[in-house]
Write an enzyme that holds these catalytic residues in place. Structure first.
Site, PDB file in Angstrom:
ATOM      1  N   ILE A  14       0.825  -1.204   0.000  1.00 31.49           N
ATOM      2  CA  ILE A  14       0.000   0.000   0.000  1.00 31.49           C
ATOM      3  C   ILE A  14       0.870   1.270   0.000  1.00 31.49           C
ATOM      4  CG2 ILE A  14      -0.313   0.204   2.518  1.00 31.49           C
ATOM      5  CD1 ILE A  14      -3.057   0.703  -0.128  1.00 31.49           C
ATOM      6  N   ASP A  35       8.607  -5.710  -6.967  1.00 32.72           N
ATOM      7  CA  ASP A  35       8.246  -6.492  -5.785  1.00 32.72           C
ATOM      8  C   ASP A  35       8.687  -7.929  -5.979  1.00 32.72           C
ATOM      9  OD1 ASP A  35       5.991  -5.831  -3.350  1.00 32.72           O
ATOM     10  OD2 ASP A  35       6.679  -7.895  -3.627  1.00 32.72           O
ATOM     11  N   SER A  47      -1.379  -7.393   1.718  1.00 26.54           N
ATOM     12  CA  SER A  47      -2.174  -8.396   1.010  1.00 26.54           C
ATOM     13  C   SER A  47      -3.282  -8.961   1.880  1.00 26.54           C
ATOM     14  CB  SER A  47      -1.273  -9.536   0.537  1.00 26.54           C
ATOM     15  OG  SER A  47      -0.191  -9.021  -0.189  1.00 26.54           O
ATOM     16  N   HIS A 225       0.919 -10.554  14.753  1.00 29.40           N
ATOM     17  CA  HIS A 225      -0.274 -10.014  15.405  1.00 29.40           C
ATOM     18  C   HIS A 225      -1.443 -10.872  14.956  1.00 29.40           C
ATOM     19  CE1 HIS A 225      -3.718  -7.338  15.728  1.00 29.40           C
ATOM     20  NE2 HIS A 225      -3.646  -6.946  14.482  1.00 29.40           N
ATOM     21  N   TYR A 259      -9.936  -5.473  18.388  1.00 29.58           N
ATOM     22  CA  TYR A 259     -10.729  -4.697  17.436  1.00 29.58           C
ATOM     23  C   TYR A 259     -11.521  -5.645  16.539  1.00 29.58           C
ATOM     24  CZ  TYR A 259      -6.923  -5.565  14.051  1.00 29.58           C
ATOM     25  OH  TYR A 259      -5.993  -6.147  13.227  1.00 29.58           O
ATOM     26  N   VAL A 359      -1.755   0.941   6.920  1.00 31.46           N
ATOM     27  CA  VAL A 359      -2.653   1.290   5.817  1.00 31.46           C
ATOM     28  C   VAL A 359      -3.280   2.654   6.115  1.00 31.46           C
ATOM     29  CG1 VAL A 359      -4.813   0.676   4.677  1.00 31.46           C
ATOM     30  CG2 VAL A 359      -3.157  -1.119   5.256  1.00 31.46           C
ATOM     31  N   THR A 360      -3.665   2.835   7.374  1.00 31.93           N
ATOM     32  CA  THR A 360      -4.318   4.063   7.833  1.00 31.93           C
ATOM     33  C   THR A 360      -3.558   5.323   7.414  1.00 31.93           C
ATOM     34  OG1 THR A 360      -5.165   2.851   9.732  1.00 31.93           O
ATOM     35  CG2 THR A 360      -5.095   5.247   9.941  1.00 31.93           C
ATOM     36  N   ASP A 549      15.207  25.651  16.130  1.00 32.38           N
ATOM     37  CA  ASP A 549      15.787  26.879  16.676  1.00 32.38           C
ATOM     38  C   ASP A 549      17.117  26.510  17.313  1.00 32.38           C
ATOM     39  OD1 ASP A 549      14.689  25.553  18.873  1.00 32.38           O
ATOM     40  OD2 ASP A 549      14.052  27.391  19.873  1.00 32.38           O
ATOM     41  N   GLU A 648      24.851  29.232  31.216  1.00 30.02           N
ATOM     42  CA  GLU A 648      25.024  27.817  30.904  1.00 30.02           C
ATOM     43  C   GLU A 648      26.517  27.587  31.022  1.00 30.02           C
ATOM     44  OE1 GLU A 648      23.356  26.960  27.080  1.00 30.02           O
ATOM     45  OE2 GLU A 648      21.305  27.085  27.839  1.00 30.02           O
ATOM     46  N   TYR A 650      29.554  25.068  30.611  1.00 25.40           N
ATOM     47  CA  TYR A 650      29.939  23.813  29.952  1.00 25.40           C
ATOM     48  C   TYR A 650      31.334  23.401  30.394  1.00 25.40           C
ATOM     49  CZ  TYR A 650      26.145  24.939  26.762  1.00 25.40           C
ATOM     50  OH  TYR A 650      24.917  25.227  26.233  1.00 25.40           O
TER      51      TYR A 650
HETATM   52  C1  LIG Z   1      -2.940  -8.931  10.984  1.00 24.29           C
HETATM   53  C2  LIG Z   1      -2.710  -7.507  10.607  1.00 24.29           C
HETATM   54  C3  LIG Z   1      -3.725  -6.600  10.748  1.00 24.29           C
HETATM   55  C4  LIG Z   1      -3.531  -5.294  10.397  1.00 24.29           C
HETATM   56  N1  LIG Z   1      -4.563  -4.425  10.502  1.00 24.29           N
HETATM   57  C5  LIG Z   1      -4.428  -3.165  10.091  1.00 24.29           C
HETATM   58  C6  LIG Z   1      -5.521  -2.283  10.122  1.00 24.29           C
HETATM   59  O1  LIG Z   1      -6.619  -2.670  10.489  1.00 24.29           O
HETATM   60  N2  LIG Z   1      -5.329  -1.001   9.772  1.00 24.29           N
HETATM   61  C7  LIG Z   1      -4.111  -0.561   9.361  1.00 24.29           C
HETATM   62  O2  LIG Z   1      -3.995   0.617   9.050  1.00 24.29           O
HETATM   63  N3  LIG Z   1      -3.056  -1.373   9.297  1.00 24.29           N
HETATM   64  C8  LIG Z   1      -3.176  -2.667   9.666  1.00 24.29           C
HETATM   65  N4  LIG Z   1      -2.108  -3.501   9.627  1.00 24.29           N
HETATM   66  C9  LIG Z   1      -0.804  -2.989   9.220  1.00 24.29           C
HETATM   67  C10 LIG Z   1      -0.698  -2.872   7.718  1.00 24.29           C
HETATM   68  O3  LIG Z   1      -1.155  -4.035   7.124  1.00 24.29           O
HETATM   69  C11 LIG Z   1       0.741  -2.614   7.302  1.00 24.29           C
HETATM   70  O4  LIG Z   1       1.325  -1.670   8.123  1.00 24.29           O
HETATM   71  C12 LIG Z   1       0.808  -2.141   5.858  1.00 24.29           C
HETATM   72  O5  LIG Z   1       0.109  -3.010   5.018  1.00 24.29           O
HETATM   73  C13 LIG Z   1       2.245  -2.027   5.403  1.00 24.29           C
HETATM   74  O6  LIG Z   1       2.264  -1.689   4.039  1.00 24.29           O
HETATM   75  P1  LIG Z   1       3.647  -1.634   3.256  1.00 24.29           P
HETATM   76  O7  LIG Z   1       3.338  -1.276   1.860  1.00 24.29           O
HETATM   77  O8  LIG Z   1       4.605  -0.801   4.007  1.00 24.29           O
HETATM   78  O9  LIG Z   1       4.233  -3.097   3.401  1.00 24.29           O
HETATM   79  P2  LIG Z   1       3.881  -4.437   2.598  1.00 24.29           P
HETATM   80  O10 LIG Z   1       2.483  -4.524   2.215  1.00 24.29           O
HETATM   81  O11 LIG Z   1       4.450  -5.547   3.396  1.00 24.29           O
HETATM   82  O12 LIG Z   1       4.699  -4.259   1.285  1.00 24.29           O
HETATM   83  C14 LIG Z   1       6.103  -4.377   1.260  1.00 24.29           C
HETATM   84  C15 LIG Z   1       6.467  -5.071  -0.020  1.00 24.29           C
HETATM   85  O13 LIG Z   1       7.871  -5.096  -0.170  1.00 24.29           O
HETATM   86  C16 LIG Z   1       8.186  -6.269  -0.875  1.00 24.29           C
HETATM   87  N5  LIG Z   1       9.598  -6.595  -0.692  1.00 24.29           N
HETATM   88  C17 LIG Z   1      10.223  -6.845   0.469  1.00 24.29           C
HETATM   89  N6  LIG Z   1      11.514  -7.163   0.240  1.00 24.29           N
HETATM   90  C18 LIG Z   1      11.696  -7.073  -1.100  1.00 24.29           C
HETATM   91  C19 LIG Z   1      12.803  -7.296  -1.943  1.00 24.29           C
HETATM   92  N7  LIG Z   1      13.992  -7.651  -1.473  1.00 24.29           N
HETATM   93  N8  LIG Z   1      12.635  -7.128  -3.272  1.00 24.29           N
HETATM   94  C20 LIG Z   1      11.436  -6.775  -3.779  1.00 24.29           C
HETATM   95  N9  LIG Z   1      10.357  -6.583  -3.019  1.00 24.29           N
HETATM   96  C21 LIG Z   1      10.479  -6.727  -1.692  1.00 24.29           C
HETATM   97  C22 LIG Z   1       7.266  -7.293  -0.268  1.00 24.29           C
HETATM   98  O14 LIG Z   1       7.082  -8.406  -1.105  1.00 24.29           O
HETATM   99  C23 LIG Z   1       5.991  -6.503  -0.053  1.00 24.29           C
HETATM  100  O15 LIG Z   1       5.077  -6.664  -1.107  1.00 24.29           O
HETATM  101  C24 LIG Z   1      -2.276  -4.850   9.948  1.00 24.29           C
HETATM  102  C25 LIG Z   1      -1.246  -5.764   9.819  1.00 24.29           C
HETATM  103  C26 LIG Z   1      -1.448  -7.087  10.151  1.00 24.29           C
HETATM  104  C27 LIG Z   1      -0.328  -8.032   9.996  1.00 24.29           C
END
Ligand SMILES: Cc1cc2nc3c(=O)[nH]c(=O)nc-3n(C[C@H](O)[C@H](O)[C@H](O)COP(=O)(O)OP(=O)(O)OC[C@H]3O[C@@H](n4cnc5c(N)ncnc54)[C@H](O)[C@@H]3O)c2cc1C
Length: 820
Positions: A14, A35, A47, A225, A259, A359-360, A549, A648, A650
């Site tokens: 995302i 990716d 995902s 989690h 949640y 995601v938020t 500052d 001050e 030092y």
């Molecule tokens: C169970 C669960 C519930 C959650 N619930 C929420 C929620 O309700 N609300 C919310 O806001 N967030 C939630 N989160 C958190 C949220 O899902 C993540 O913080 C967010 O999806 C992270 O997005 P990202 O794009 O940073 O990472 P990712 O989606 O992990 O994307 C990173 C990408 O980098 C790629 N990558 C890594 N290494 C390499 C490499 N060497 N070469 C090429 N590609 C690579 C990976 O394949 C991956 O696709 C939840 C997470 C979990 C696990």
């Protein structure tokens, strides 16, 4: 042909998808997103993200990020299917403490411009009929919260970015960061090298592995989690069609770390109620990626969920006839302070990261990163998210591991703004530490430093306080991490003399033939002054926002000591320094120490230890000199954050304790005390001294912040000078204003909303009880139209506290004490 920089984004989650969208929206069309996983379901956290978007946050920046995510995702769809379902958000309270906390959270929403209301149990149950109203005391409702369909949003964003020229390349693993002469030149992948001028790692919890390829520490910890889906819940049957998916508000039950979200006729349950489960990247599953099997999904550990299910059935009785259908332990990033990591490598120019982002906050973070890349500046203040905010000692694997796990544990806890972390402690102590402990110092922690907030040894002074100095009782919340001893320490500072440990303030030594030019260019002040001058000045960004500052002392023709706010200043100065070696910048904080010796008897004390001249003529206000106190070599700077005569002082770390002992012994007849941060903060606010990061940030210009006096427009060009050329005190539309609280006793703590005529009009930045003036003080951002005498109300746990805009500073506006 396009001439915009070639950008490679690592990670099509995302964050990466949002960044590709934001960059291409700004005309940067040579963007490649790679990716390791297949597209669009890469197997990263996005995902399988359940996508709850609760916007409420104590930090303005995080709320702005979330608000933008909502705004943007509402406008997205994939073939007519929604990316954001604005079902609203509901956080319920089952304890009086939580209910009070929800009122505090509603206050943050009012401060940051998010509509929210605290509702009765019956009102909550009307919104979310599955909730048992008999179980709750109330709830916080945010109508604009909702569900983000993150995996679908990735598709929508990728399509839009691709239509503007971006390329998305799945199943391409990045194995190295190519670089030459200190600049990134591309990424090495399983499919060959992709050349790039800029690389942004949006690799989520894989961030540390990518960072390591560029030699950049990325302080985050992947943690698992738990998330589970119920089977059919009878009460939900037939409510939703496939497209709608959910109508009930997203729900948080923070008292149990849980949640909930609706999906069709099922509920999803997320839990932080389990032990922290750190994950090693090398242990991730390597299976084929599908909806139910991804590297970011570990097997569900049922034993960690048992209590959760019981608690869920209590809050949501309909679940008694339902069952858990499936679950997994999903992985995502935690950081030492819970905030994202944004910034460019100090070693490899053009290598950036945007990680540890929910995601938020994803769209907001991506917008800021795109602004940083294309315009050099984010419209939203980023200091709390900048990856360079950490001290060296905070970058160790051990520190990141311990603090990030603690953040997982506390993710839904009610935390007081002053609440210190319990571990690790004692990472950094000043040379005065043993003496402070002997005086019963109550230490809080900041940036790894142990900082005395008050000294129990001063407790007997409380009974000696003149009646007008006796502080009123505090309410239990404001009374936490506070003691009336602070009043006694303030009193002694104003009437005798006190020793403040100023060691934790960041000190940088800037030297060399190019030092003056550098400092002149990056600050607003005139620094081309005589050796011995000290100047309070500002560092602005190109848009005139205050990035810091600084107090700059010229200790030699080519030698400056810069009192700074933290590691961000060090990073900034290093980036701004010319590459020809004409400037050397050293962080001398750890090797030196500082005592702020302040109070009307400070001169008597110091002069008794030295033949050097500390008279008004011998060392004028805002001048520095080297001297010896009782034989200890010191640099004394005549300035004071508490608004009293003093210096001050030092010295090197090794002579620090000796200096403390000398001052302590010589001051006994003068009534010297050691005093802590609680008194300090009160005294500084009485004098109107701003604290960067709290009172003002890059979102404010000097005139708005009441710091126009620190700008020397006539000195010539400096960073930000063009932006503020036409700005002055008369043109600003908002102002950092001083409020005094009418009832004389209600102390607020910061981030509270301020109402004018019943409507939200601003927010509190810093607050304290002003012991000298006998009233609580709050600084707040308000419209410039709120002139002196304007009556306002501060929202505090749902109460409205009347306050009045006052002339500042409240103490010694003529500066007679400090210049005496
Ligand atoms: C169970 C669960 C519930 C959650 N619930 C929420 C929620 O309700 N609300 C919310 O806001 N967030 C939630 N989160 C958190 C949220 O899902 C993540 O913080 C967010 O999806 C992270 O997005 P990202 O794009 O940073 O990472 P990712 O989606 O992990 O994307 C990173 C990408 O980098 C790629 N990558 C890594 N290494 C390499 C490499 N060497 N070469 C090429 N590609 C690579 C990976 O394949 C991956 O696709 C939840 C997470 C979990 C696990």
């Amino acid at each position: 042909m396009s001439t915009t920089p070639r950008v490679v984004i690592i990670g099509a989650g995302i964050v990466g998808a949002n960044l590709a969208d934001e960059l291409t929206a700004r005309g940067w069309d040579r963007v490649t997103v790679v990716d390791q996983g297949p597209l669009p379901l890469t197997g990263g956290s996005t995902s399988h993200a359940p996508g709850l978007v609760f916007q409420t946050n104590s930090a303005k920046t995080m709320t702005e990020f979330a608000r933008y995510t909502v705004e943007k995702f509402i406008s997205l769809d994939v073939d007519g299917a929604w990316c954001f379902n604005q079902v609203g958000g509901l956080e319920v309270a089952t304890t009086p403490e939580r209910l009070a906390e929800l009122h505090r959270r509603q206050g943050w929403d009012a401060s940051w411009g998010i509509e929210a209301a605290v509702l009765s149990p019956a009102e909550c149950a009307r919104l979310h009929p599955l909730v048992d109203p008999g179980r709750i005391l109330g709830g916080l409702h945010v109508p604009t919260d909702g569900l983000a369909k993150a995996s679908r949003a990735v598709v929508a964003l990728a399509r839009r970015a691709a239509a503007r020229g971006a390329r998305f390349q799945g199943s391409t693993r990045v194995t190295g960061i190519e670089q030459a002469a200190g600049r990134v030149t591309g990424v090495r992948t399983s499919g060959g090298v992709i050349p790039a001028d800029i690389v942004v790692s949006c690799a989520g919890f894989w961030g540390p592995a990518i960072g390591a390829m560029a030699g950049m520490p990325v302080p985050l910890l992947p943690l698992a989690h738990q998330f589970a889906w119920t089977g059919q819940v009878a009460e939900l049957a037939g409510r939703n069609d496939e497209l709608t998916e959910a109508r009930l508000p997203i729900l948080r039950h923070q008292d149990q770390d849980l949640y909930y979200r609706e999906k069709g006729d099922r509920l999803g349950i997320g839990s932080y109620a389990h032990r922290p489960m750190p994950v090693e990247l090398s242990d991730l599953p390597q299976n084929e990626i599908s909806e139910t099997s991804m590297p970011s999904m570990l097997p569900f550990t049922e034993e960690d969920f048992a209590g959760v299910w019981e608690q869920s059935k209590l809050l949501l009785p309909s679940l008694r006839s339902a069952k858990i259908d499936s679950g997994f332990n999903g992985i995502f990033s935690f950081t030492p302070d819970g905030s994202p990591l944004i910034g460019e490598s100090p070693e490899v120019a053009g290598f950036w990261i945007a990680e540890a982002v929910w995601v938020t906050h994803s769209a907001g973070v991506a917008r800021s990163v795109a602004q940083l890349l294309t315009e050099g500046r984010s419209e939203v203040d980023l200091h709390g998210c900048d990856v360079h905010r950490f001290e060296e000692v905070q970058l160790s694997k051990e520190y990141v591991r311990e603090t990030s796990q603690q953040n997982f544990v506390e993710v839904y806890d009610i935390l007081h703004p002053l609440q210190p972390r319990l571990a690790p402690r004692g990472l950094r102590v000043s040379p005065f530490h043993a003496r402070q402990e002997a005086l019963g110092a109550v230490f809080l922690e900041a940036a790894g430093w142990e900082r005395p907030h008050w000294y129990e040894a001063n407790a007997p002074l409380v009974s000696q306080l003149p009646p007008e100095w006796v502080p009123p009782e505090r309410d239990p919340w404001a009374g936490q991490f506070w003691s009336p001893i602070a009043a006694a320490e303030a009193w002694r500072t104003r009437t005798a003399v006190a020793m403040y440990d100023m060691t934790p303030l960041k000190r940088l030594e800037v030297s060399g033939p190019g030092a003056l030019d550098l400092l002149q260019r990056v600050t607003t002040g005139q620094l081309d002054k005589s050796v011995g001058s000290v100047t309070y000045t500002l560092a602005l960004d190109e848009a005139g926002g205050i990035r810091s500052d600084l107090t700059v002392a010229r200790l030699g023709g080519q030698l400056f000591q810069v009192g700074a706010n933290g590691p961000l200043d060090h990073d900034y100065l290093c980036r701004q320094a010319p590459s020809d070696g004409s400037v050397e910048i050293r962080d001398i904080t750890g090797g030196t120490c500082c005592i702020g010796l302040w109070g009307p008897r400070a001169r008597d004390l110091v002069q008794s230890l030295t033949d050097d001249d500390f008279s008004n003529d011998g060392l004028k206000y805002f001048r520095a000199k080297r001297a010896r106190l009782g034989g200890v070599p010191v640099t004394a700077m005549r300035l004071s954050y508490v608004g009293e005569l003093g210096w001050e002082i030092y010295t090197a770390a090794d002579t620090g304790q000796r200096l403390w002992d000398l001052l302590w012994a010589a001051g006994q007849d003068l009534g010297v005390i050691a005093a802590g941060r609680a008194a300090f903060n009160s005294l500084r606010l009485e004098k109107g001294y701003r604290s960067w990061g709290q009172d003002m940030t890059t979102e404010h210009n000097p005139y708005e912040a009441g710091l126009g006096f620190a700008v020397r427009k006539q000195k010539g060009a400096f960073v930000g000078s063009a932006a503020i050329a036409g700005v002055d005190d008369g043109t600003v539309r908002r102002r950092l204003s001083c409020l005094t609280i009418d009832d004389g006793r209600s102390v607020v703590l910061g981030n509270e909303p301020v109402y004018i005529d019943g409507r939200p009009a601003g927010y509190v930045t810093s607050a304290a009880f002003g012991h000298t003036v006998g009233r609580p003080i709050a600084y707040a951002w308000l419209p410039a139209s709120a002139g002196l005498g304007t009556r306002v109300e501060i929202g505090f746990f749902g109460r409205r506290i009347p306050a009045t805009v006052a002339a500042e500073p409240l103490v010694d506006p003529e500066m007679t004490r400090i210049r005496g």
